[in-house]
Each structure stands twice: as C-alpha cells, then as structure tokens.
Design a protein around this motif. Structure first.
Motif, PDB file in Angstrom:
ATOM      1  N   ALA A 193      11.866  51.683  54.793  1.00 49.82           N
ATOM      2  CA  ALA A 193      11.199  50.182  54.664  1.00 49.82           C
ATOM      3  C   ALA A 193      10.079  49.933  55.760  1.00 49.82           C
ATOM      4  CB  ALA A 193      12.259  49.103  54.756  1.00 49.82           C
ATOM      5  N   ASP A 194       9.983  50.514  56.673  1.00 47.65           N
ATOM      6  CA  ASP A 194       9.117  50.377  57.782  1.00 47.65           C
ATOM      7  C   ASP A 194       7.710  50.807  57.168  1.00 47.65           C
ATOM      8  OD1 ASP A 194       7.808  49.382  60.059  1.00 47.65           O
ATOM      9  OD2 ASP A 194       8.623  51.053  61.535  1.00 47.65           O
TER      10      ASP A 194
ATOM     11  N   ARG B  83       4.592  40.757  58.342  1.00 52.73           N
ATOM     12  CA  ARG B  83       5.063  41.122  57.118  1.00 52.73           C
ATOM     13  C   ARG B  83       6.136  42.457  57.326  1.00 52.73           C
ATOM     14  NH1 ARG B  83       1.067  42.602  52.957  1.00 52.73           N
ATOM     15  NH2 ARG B  83       2.548  43.111  51.877  1.00 52.73           N
ATOM     16  N   ARG B  84       5.822  43.145  58.225  1.00 50.71           N
ATOM     17  CA  ARG B  84       6.556  44.416  58.685  1.00 50.71           C
ATOM     18  C   ARG B  84       7.831  43.944  59.119  1.00 50.71           C
ATOM     19  NH1 ARG B  84       4.576  48.647  63.399  1.00 50.71           N
ATOM     20  NH2 ARG B  84       6.379  50.091  63.452  1.00 50.71           N
TER      21      ARG B  84
ATOM     22  N   ARG C 186       9.490  41.179  58.437  1.00 52.25           N
ATOM     23  CA  ARG C 186      10.082  40.560  57.164  1.00 52.25           C
ATOM     24  C   ARG C 186      10.733  41.655  56.467  1.00 52.25           C
ATOM     25  NH1 ARG C 186      12.673  40.046  53.540  1.00 52.25           N
ATOM     26  NH2 ARG C 186      12.739  38.507  52.000  1.00 52.25           N
ATOM     27  N   ARG C 187      10.065  42.813  56.167  1.00 43.34           N
ATOM     28  CA  ARG C 187      10.639  43.921  55.318  1.00 43.34           C
ATOM     29  C   ARG C 187      11.838  44.462  56.233  1.00 43.34           C
ATOM     30  NH1 ARG C 187       6.956  47.260  51.655  1.00 43.34           N
ATOM     31  NH2 ARG C 187       8.386  48.982  52.470  1.00 43.34           N
TER      32      ARG C 187
ATOM     33  N   ARG D 224      15.409  44.554  54.806  1.00 40.09           N
ATOM     34  CA  ARG D 224      16.244  45.776  54.429  1.00 40.09           C
ATOM     35  C   ARG D 224      17.582  45.809  55.215  1.00 40.09           C
ATOM     36  NH1 ARG D 224      14.693  50.348  52.020  1.00 40.09           N
ATOM     37  NH2 ARG D 224      13.387  48.664  50.949  1.00 40.09           N
TER      38      ARG D 224
ATOM     39  N   GLU E 204      17.851  36.893  50.568  1.00 39.69           N
ATOM     40  CA  GLU E 204      16.426  36.840  50.651  1.00 39.69           C
ATOM     41  C   GLU E 204      15.884  35.775  51.149  1.00 39.69           C
ATOM     42  OE1 GLU E 204      17.942  37.662  47.644  1.00 39.69           O
ATOM     43  OE2 GLU E 204      17.836  39.908  47.688  1.00 39.69           O
TER      44      GLU E 204
END
Length: 198
Positions: A77-78, A86-87, A89-90, A94, A180
């Motif tokens: 995911a990274d 945003r990174r 949050r991903r 995950r 989410e």
C-alpha cells in the motif's frame, strides 16, 4: 526415513494456525494446552506435533504469519510518491483492513509476544519494527520537527499504533462508523496532532 509432506500440508497448517489463535485468544496463551488446541482443531495431538514440536513454536508461527501478512500489505500500500498525508491515510486504511476478521490473530500477537523466549521473539520484533518504521518515516515527512530537539517520533508513532492496535476491543461493523470512516478519523487525529508538535 524422513516423513514426506502431504500435498495439503500448507492448507492444514494454515487451518491449525487460525483455529489455534482462536483457542489462545479465548483461553489465554498460558492456560491453553496442546491437547486442547488439537481437540479444537479437530486433529490428533500427534498430528499437531507433526506440525509444531511445542506450544512456543505454534505461538511463534501464529504471530509470524500475522505480522508477515501485515508487513506485506503495508509495503504494497505504501507509495512514497504520494504527499505524506495521503500516504499516511493509505497505510492506516491498510492496517485496519488487515485487522478485519483477524481479532484472534491480533490479540495473540499482543498478549503472546511477551510469553516467548527472547530468541523466538526477536524475529517477530524485527517484523514489528519494520512495520512501525514505515509509519515513522511518513510521520517524519509530515513534521520533521519530530526528530529535531526532543525525540518525539517514536512516542507519536507508537501513539498511532495504540489507536490502531486496540480497535478490535471496541469497533463493531454495525456501530455507526465504517472501517474506512475510522481510518479517516484516525488519520485526521494524528495529522492534526503531529502538525502541532514543536
């Protein structure tokens, strides 16, 4: 002569890991016996010992399997090309997705690690450090002040994991907040707090 592995060895092993995690989570690592685990898994004690020569070996493999899956998912995911917000949050999303339907595995990781001897635990701690390090790098990108002056990066990173690691204790899918939405909330809380740190 060495016993050969059955074609379905890995599938059986995975089933044993899942069911054993449920037994350890329900009864406690210290109280659950290999005989109890075998019974709950629907296998003979001899078959269980074919896969694992001790409760420690079984516990280590449960935690390793869980952490390797989490590490791989977070690595996939990274995306370092993303803005750090945003990174982050991903990565949070995950982790929370990996925790879905993994309450027993996660609980065994949290409570079981301290029961393992140092030589068995070290490999697992290295996996944990790799996962935590990835989050730390993103948090440092959000606010470089976390590593200047007082060492704040580790406390902030571990505070984030405190939020994520205990979500299994209270989160319910029908509780009015989706996974989410909680990922968005956790990200906002951490980002706003991290930006304020000086």
């Amino acid at each position: 002569m060495a016993r050969t592995r059955a074609a379905d060895y890995d599938d059986k092993r995975q089933a044993i890991l899942q069911r054993s995690a449920a037994v350890f989570a329900e009864h406690g690592v210290d109280r659950a016996s290999m005989a109890q685990v075998a019974a709950e898994c629907g296998v003979s004690k001899a078959l269980l010992y074919h896969y694992y020569d001790s409760k420690e070996a079984l516990l280590q493999d449960i935690i390793r399997s869980h952490l390797e899956e989490l590490d791989a998912a977070v690595a996939e995911a990274d995306d370092p090309a993303l803005p750090p917000e945003r990174r982050l949050r991903r990565l949070i999303g995950r982790v929370l997705e990996c925790y879905r339907d993994a309450d027993d595995l996660h609980q065994v990781q949290i409570i079981g690690m301290r029961t393992l001897p140092a030589d068995r635990a070290e490999e697992l701690k290295a996996l944990e450090r790799r996962i935590v390090g990835r989050f730390g790098a993103v948090l440092q990108a959000v606010n470089p002040a976390l590593v200047s002056g007082r060492p704040l990066l580790k406390p902030v990173t571990m505070s984030l994991f405190g939020m994520l690691n205990w979500v299994y204790m209270w989160f319910r899918p029908d509780g009015g907040l989706t996974r989410e939405e909680y990922a968005d909330l956790a990200t906002t809380l951490i980002l706003e707090g991290v930006r304020a740190v000086r």
